[in-house]
Design a protein around this motif. Structure first.
Motif, short mmCIF file in Angstrom:
data_model
loop_
_atom_site.label_atom_id
_atom_site.label_comp_id
_atom_site.label_asym_id
_atom_site.label_seq_id
_atom_site.Cartn_x
_atom_site.Cartn_y
_atom_site.Cartn_z
N VAL A 1 0.83 -1.21 0.00
CA VAL A 1 0.00 0.00 0.00
C VAL A 1 0.86 1.26 0.00
O VAL A 1 0.63 2.19 -0.76
N GLN A 2 1.88 1.29 0.84
CA GLN A 2 2.71 2.49 1.00
C GLN A 2 3.81 2.62 -0.05
O GLN A 2 4.37 3.70 -0.20
N GLY A 3 4.13 1.54 -0.75
CA GLY A 3 5.24 1.58 -1.69
C GLY A 3 6.55 1.48 -0.94
O GLY A 3 6.58 1.23 0.26
N HIS A 4 7.62 1.73 -1.65
CA HIS A 4 8.96 1.63 -1.06
C HIS A 4 9.60 2.99 -0.86
O HIS A 4 10.77 3.08 -0.55
N GLY A 5 8.82 4.05 -1.03
CA GLY A 5 9.34 5.39 -0.84
C GLY A 5 8.26 6.41 -1.14
O GLY A 5 7.18 6.07 -1.65
N PRO A 6 8.54 7.67 -0.85
CA PRO A 6 7.55 8.73 -1.10
C PRO A 6 7.11 8.75 -2.56
O PRO A 6 7.91 8.57 -3.47
N GLY A 7 5.81 8.93 -2.75
CA GLY A 7 5.27 8.99 -4.10
C GLY A 7 4.94 7.64 -4.70
O GLY A 7 4.43 7.57 -5.81
N GLN A 8 5.22 6.56 -3.98
CA GLN A 8 4.95 5.22 -4.51
C GLN A 8 3.71 4.58 -3.89
O GLN A 8 3.44 3.41 -4.10
N GLU A 9 2.95 5.38 -3.12
CA GLU A 9 1.75 4.86 -2.48
C GLU A 9 0.77 4.37 -3.54
O GLU A 9 0.67 4.92 -4.62
N VAL A 10 0.03 3.31 -3.20
CA VAL A 10 -0.97 2.74 -4.09
C VAL A 10 -2.35 3.06 -3.52
O VAL A 10 -2.70 2.61 -2.44
N LEU A 11 -3.10 3.87 -4.25
CA LEU A 11 -4.43 4.26 -3.81
C LEU A 11 -5.33 3.04 -3.74
O LEU A 11 -5.48 2.31 -4.71
N GLN A 12 -5.90 2.81 -2.57
CA GLN A 12 -6.75 1.63 -2.34
C GLN A 12 -8.21 1.99 -2.61
O GLN A 12 -8.70 3.01 -2.13
N THR A 13 -8.89 1.15 -3.36
CA THR A 13 -10.31 1.35 -3.64
C THR A 13 -11.04 0.02 -3.45
O THR A 13 -10.41 -1.04 -3.37
N GLY A 14 -12.36 0.11 -3.39
CA GLY A 14 -13.17 -1.11 -3.27
C GLY A 14 -13.03 -1.80 -1.93
O GLY A 14 -13.22 -3.01 -1.84
N LYS A 15 -12.75 -1.04 -0.88
CA LYS A 15 -12.51 -1.65 0.43
C LYS A 15 -13.63 -1.37 1.44
O LYS A 15 -13.51 -1.71 2.61
N ARG A 16 -14.72 -0.76 1.00
CA ARG A 16 -15.80 -0.38 1.92
C ARG A 16 -16.34 -1.58 2.71
O ARG A 16 -16.64 -1.47 3.89
N GLU A 17 -16.45 -2.73 2.06
CA GLU A 17 -17.05 -3.91 2.70
C GLU A 17 -16.01 -4.87 3.28
O GLU A 17 -16.35 -5.97 3.71
N VAL A 18 -14.74 -4.46 3.32
CA VAL A 18 -13.69 -5.36 3.80
C VAL A 18 -13.95 -5.73 5.26
O VAL A 18 -14.44 -4.93 6.06
N GLU A 19 -13.65 -6.97 5.57
CA GLU A 19 -13.83 -7.47 6.92
C GLU A 19 -12.49 -7.89 7.50
O GLU A 19 -11.54 -8.16 6.77
N LEU A 20 -12.45 -7.95 8.81
CA LEU A 20 -11.26 -8.42 9.52
C LEU A 20 -11.49 -9.89 9.82
O LEU A 20 -12.45 -10.24 10.52
N VAL A 21 -10.66 -10.75 9.25
CA VAL A 21 -10.86 -12.20 9.45
C VAL A 21 -9.83 -12.79 10.40
O VAL A 21 -9.94 -13.95 10.79
N GLY A 22 -8.83 -12.01 10.79
CA GLY A 22 -7.83 -12.47 11.73
C GLY A 22 -7.08 -11.29 12.31
O GLY A 22 -6.97 -10.24 11.67
N LEU A 23 -6.57 -11.46 13.54
CA LEU A 23 -5.80 -10.40 14.19
C LEU A 23 -4.79 -11.06 15.09
O LEU A 23 -5.16 -11.64 16.12
N GLN A 24 -3.53 -11.02 14.70
CA GLN A 24 -2.47 -11.68 15.44
C GLN A 24 -1.59 -10.66 16.15
O GLN A 24 -1.22 -9.64 15.56
N PRO A 25 -1.21 -10.94 17.41
CA PRO A 25 -0.28 -10.04 18.09
C PRO A 25 1.11 -10.14 17.47
O PRO A 25 1.51 -11.20 16.98
#
Length: 137
Positions: free
Chosen positions: A49-73
């Motif tokens: 998502v963030q890329g490997h440096g400034p200006g390389q971010e990837v705009l995320q779309t289509g995530k309104r219905e995303v669910e959390l299916v796991g959460l690990q410490p």
């Protein structure tokens, strides 16, 4: 955004609410935030998502219905969520979760501005991934 500040508030309780799609995090300083899964997903600290440096971010779309299916410490400093779209490479430090909660309105505004600048709708599907060979995807 990620990092771990010495003396920063730490979570005392974390609850994932599947129906409302929020991660409720109560911190040691008394602050409690209800962070939408979508916000977590679009601001993932991963290289995907963030890329490997400034200006390389990837705009995320289509995530309104995303669910959390796991959460690990991750040690005593972070959690690593797995989202229903398969994304699982972001490590969310306590500082990042606090920032997502504290700056939620500002982050949504920045996201909406990035969508508008790109001429893309929030619910548009993500484009297919190209042949990126860094191993972070």
């Amino acid at each position: 955004m990620a990092g771990l500040q010495s003396g920063a508030p730490t979570p005392v309780n974390i609850v994932a609410h599947g129906q409302s799609r929020v991660l409720e995090v109560a911190f040691s300083d008394g602050a409690t935030f209800r962070i939408p899964f979508e916000l977590m997903r679009i601001y993932s600290p991963s290289a995907e998502v963030q890329g490997h440096g400034p200006g390389q971010e990837v705009l995320q779309t289509g995530k309104r219905e995303v669910e959390l299916v796991g959460l690990q410490p991750v040690g005593n400093y972070a959690v690593q969520p797995t989202f229903s779209d398969g994304h699982d490479s972001g490590i969310y430090s306590w500082d990042l979760l606090y920032e997502l909660g504290a700056r939620e309105a500002q982050l949504w505004a920045e996201y909406e501005a990035r969508l508008a600048a790109a001429g893309v709708d929030r619910d548009a599907p993500m484009p297919e991934k190209g042949g990126h060979a860094c191993g972070s995807h």
